[in-house]
Design an enzyme around this catalytic site. Structure first.
Site, mmCIF file in Angstrom:
data_model
loop_
_atom_site.group_PDB
_atom_site.id
_atom_site.type_symbol
_atom_site.label_atom_id
_atom_site.label_comp_id
_atom_site.label_asym_id
_atom_site.label_seq_id
_atom_site.Cartn_x
_atom_site.Cartn_y
_atom_site.Cartn_z
ATOM 1 N N CYS A 80 0.761 -0.763 -0.307
ATOM 2 C CA CYS A 80 0.047 0.101 -0.425
ATOM 3 C C CYS A 80 1.158 1.116 -0.039
ATOM 4 O O CYS A 80 2.061 0.929 -0.059
ATOM 5 C CB CYS A 80 -0.800 0.540 1.339
ATOM 6 N N ARG A 83 2.496 1.184 -5.873
ATOM 7 C CA ARG A 83 2.500 1.006 -4.627
ATOM 8 C C ARG A 83 0.627 -0.512 -3.994
ATOM 9 O O ARG A 83 1.222 -0.797 -4.096
ATOM 10 C CB ARG A 83 2.185 1.335 -3.658
ATOM 11 N N LYS A 121 4.743 -2.579 -6.366
ATOM 12 C CA LYS A 121 6.082 -2.816 -7.181
ATOM 13 C C LYS A 121 6.280 -2.873 -5.821
ATOM 14 O O LYS A 121 7.417 -3.896 -6.059
ATOM 15 C CB LYS A 121 5.758 -0.915 -7.034
ATOM 16 N N ASN A 172 0.185 0.277 5.975
ATOM 17 C CA ASN A 172 0.970 -0.282 5.372
ATOM 18 C C ASN A 172 1.846 -1.796 5.613
ATOM 19 O O ASN A 172 2.480 -1.503 6.882
ATOM 20 C CB ASN A 172 2.305 0.097 4.454
ATOM 21 N N GLY A 173 0.976 -2.953 5.488
ATOM 22 C CA GLY A 173 1.407 -4.109 6.238
ATOM 23 C C GLY A 173 0.878 -4.795 6.411
ATOM 24 O O GLY A 173 -0.904 -4.692 6.004
ATOM 25 N N TRP A 200 -3.382 -1.762 -1.341
ATOM 26 C CA TRP A 200 -3.151 -3.176 -2.357
ATOM 27 C C TRP A 200 -3.719 -4.013 -1.228
ATOM 28 O O TRP A 200 -2.969 -4.608 -0.145
ATOM 29 C CB TRP A 200 -1.903 -3.516 -3.006
#
Ligand code: AGP
Length: 612
Positions: A2, A27, A607, A97-98, A73
């Site tokens: 993300c 991303r 990515k 993000n994670g 994502w």
């Protein structure tokens, strides 16, 4: 993974956030959202789809000077507006993000306190946990939550009773930040900061950053103040733009001569010996001593995807020159194999982003086992670079397209330079022999321009591939390593199933899949195995395959054995992989474009995969 961004300062936050998310969209692009402090409290807008969809959803006059933004994502929970970030629980609004690995246990615990999640995400549970621990002291709540969270995270957090302030913390996922004329900005990647500042710092693991319009305050894991280690990015905004090309991928394919030159030439020295002058690789400026490559019992190269394919080429080079065992391991496998490592093992990790979770975990395992570690990384200051004993930076510049191209050939160049230097340092190559190979590497760079002029040919033959449902790449030795890269390049952006096969292995089963007009891309750049490759080409041709031959101009192959032949610019076989790689990149690019697909942001991919 993300993309996350936070801004607070003297500009319209929504505008800054949307611009930043557009830069970060490579991303992840399943859904997007922003949250901003407004006179009515925190306003959140989020939607499925790309940042353009989010922009269209924004209410007119969203006036704010502080906010956070996210482009997703999907990992936990499908693609839906409910699962899109930001997530609000009580007084806490958060983007992430994670992956939180223990989110289910935390969810059960929090539900027992009467809290009810509305999404399927782990991120919402993190917000809920922080809110459950918040009593007005944001840093204490964040620290207490961090102690409970297992997995990887980069958070930007708003507390409803602290307008104008953003709190951030990271563990395993990247965050870079700067305070500049516009205000304070933090994001997953430098590309989102570049239009405001070339100076930035990397947030350390478990540091808390408190951003407000006047500046950024940092506190370490022990709660004491810490200070940013500012760096300056060496490339400019245009490096991260398309500059007239239709796609980032097309631009990045064309940037390869410059990327190779930036990666190779600064590491070339004139070495004097017995009155003669030689051209040798030298890593003094990289602080990589020859001792790293001496007294080695083995080398392990571990990476993911394209980076792993570059490692396959490294294996061929190292074993030929150093005569020691080299293995290439998929990073997500390596870390669970209980590998045999010691101080005489060199573990080389390869990563364009320097943030790939599996590769980072493999590096950490190697270090904990006492192995020597060297990483080949394209992003300065990234997690893998920071945690390696030694770092060899490729200078490919920012790579935005999900499909890696210039980073891959720059990784190849890194392996060639390392193999030559290591062979010289171990007496496997004399200065003269090392110099001849190094000159050969340098002379390869101009040949890439000639391959780029083959666009029309590669586009024409790609028209035969657009309707294929299965496609095969075959090769031997270096060409097999290259076949693996050609296959992933085509698959990930054209969605055509393809397989890379060691050419000699095809007849042991897969040949049964070769029927009339099935495309086979045969890589035959190595003269020492050319006769065998010709036999393998005849095997597939006899079954009706549509053959695209990529070979040396002087290779003797009957015209009846192929439909298209691409002759590479004359070069020593050792360096043929560079030009052949560009041919395969162009084929993948044209095939995807001709199929009307999103070349730069293919479905389901991101990515940098910063989750395991
Ligand atoms: C490359 O085309 C792919 N997008 C992917 O395989 C990539 O190489 C892989 O995810 C590793 O990424 P890294 O180099 O950033 O670690």
């Amino acid at each position: 993974m993300c993309g996350i961004i936070g801004f607070t300062g003297g500009r319209n936050a929504a505008g800054v956030l949307l611009d930043g998310l557009a830069e970060l969209e490579y991303r992840g692009y399943d859904s997007a959202g922003i949250s901003c402090f407004t006179q009515n409290g925190i306003t959140t807008v989020k939607t499925v789809g790309k940042v353009a969809n989010l922009k269209a959803c924004l209410p007119p006059g969203l006036n704010s000077s502080c906010g956070i933004g996210h482009t997703r994502w999907a990992t936990h929970g499908g693609v839906s507006q409910t699962n899109a970030h930001p997530h609000t629980c009580g007084r806490v609004t958060l983007i992430h993000n994670g992956i939180i690995e223990n989110y289910l246990a935390l969810r059960e615990e929090l539900e027992k306190t009467g809290r009810t999640p509305v999404s399927q995400t782990d991120s919402e549970i993190a917000a809920m946990l922080i809110d459950s621990l918040y009593d007005g002291d944001a840093q204490a709540a964040i620290r207490a939550a961090a102690a409970r969270l297992e997995g990887a995270y980069a958070f930007c957090i708003l507390f409803a009773d602290q307008p104008g302030t953003i709190y951030c913390i990271r563990k395993g996922s990247p965050l870079v930040a700067c305070h500049c004329e516009a205000g304070s900005i933090i994001a997953s990647d430098m590309v989102a900061l570049l239009r405001y500042s070339k100076d930035y710092f990397v947030l350390e693991e478990n540091q808390i950053a408190r951003l407000n319009a006047d500046g950024i305050a940092l506190t370490g894991a022990d709660g004491t103040p810490s200070f940013p280690d500012y760096q300056t990015v060496t490339w400019d905004v245009s490096s991260a733009q398309k500059n007239g090309f239709k796609h980032y991928m097309e631009k990045e394919i064309h940037e390869q001569p410059e990327a190779l030159s930036r990666t190779i030439t600064p590491r070339i020295i004139k070495y004097h010996e017995n009155g003669a002058v030689y051209t040798l690789p030298d890593f003094s400026a990289d602080c990589i001593p020859d001792s790293v490559f001496q007294k080695l019992s083995r080398i392990i190269i571990t990476a993911c995807g394209t980076a792993m394919h570059a490692g396959m080429m490294g294996k061929v080079l190292f074993e030929r020159l150093l005569r020691i065992p080299v293995t290439v391991d998929i990073a997500s496998e390596f870390r669970y194999q209980d590998p045999i490592l010691d101080e005489n093992t060199l573990v080389i990790t390869v990563s364009q982003s320097g943030e790939t979770a599996d590769t980072l975990a493999a590096l950490r395992l190697a270090r904990s086992a006492g192995a020597r570690t060297l990483s080949i990384v394209n992003v300065k200051g990234s997690s893998i670079a920071r945690e390696s004993e030694h770092v060899f930076y490729t200078h490919a510049g920012p790579e935005i397209a999900v499909a890696s191209t210039k980073a891959y050939t720059a990784q190849l160049a890194a392996f060639y330079l390392i193999a030559f230097r290591a062979a010289f340092a171990n007496g496997r190559l004399t200065a003269a022999e090392c110099s001849a190979r190094t000159d050969g590497l340098l002379s390869m760079i101009p040949s890439i321009h000639r391959v780029l002029e083959m666009k029309e040919v590669t586009e024409k033959l790609s028209r035969h591939l657009t309707r294929a449902s299965d496609l095969f790449f075959i090769g031997r030795g270096m060409d097999y390593a290259l076949s693996c890269e050609g296959s992933i390049k085509l698959k990930e952006i054209s969605y055509i199933h393809s397989e890379a096969y060691a050419a000699g292995e095809l007849k042991h089963g897969t040949l049964s899949l070769i029927t009339a007009d099935v495309p086979v891309i045969a890589l035959a750049t190595q003269h020492d195995v050319l006769p065998k490759m010709v036999s393998n080409i005849k095997e597939v041709r006899a079954r009706g395959a549509f053959v695209i031959l990529v070979t040396a101009a002087d290779a003797v192959v009957e015209e009846s054995q192929y439909d298209y032949r691409i002759d590479l610019p004359a070069t020593d076989d050792w360096f043929a992989p560079f030009a052949a790689a560009v041919v395969l990149q162009l084929i993948a690019y044209h095939t995807s474009y001709l199929r009307g697909l999103d070349v730069d942001q293919p479905r389901h991919l991101a990515k940098s995969v910063t989750v395991e």
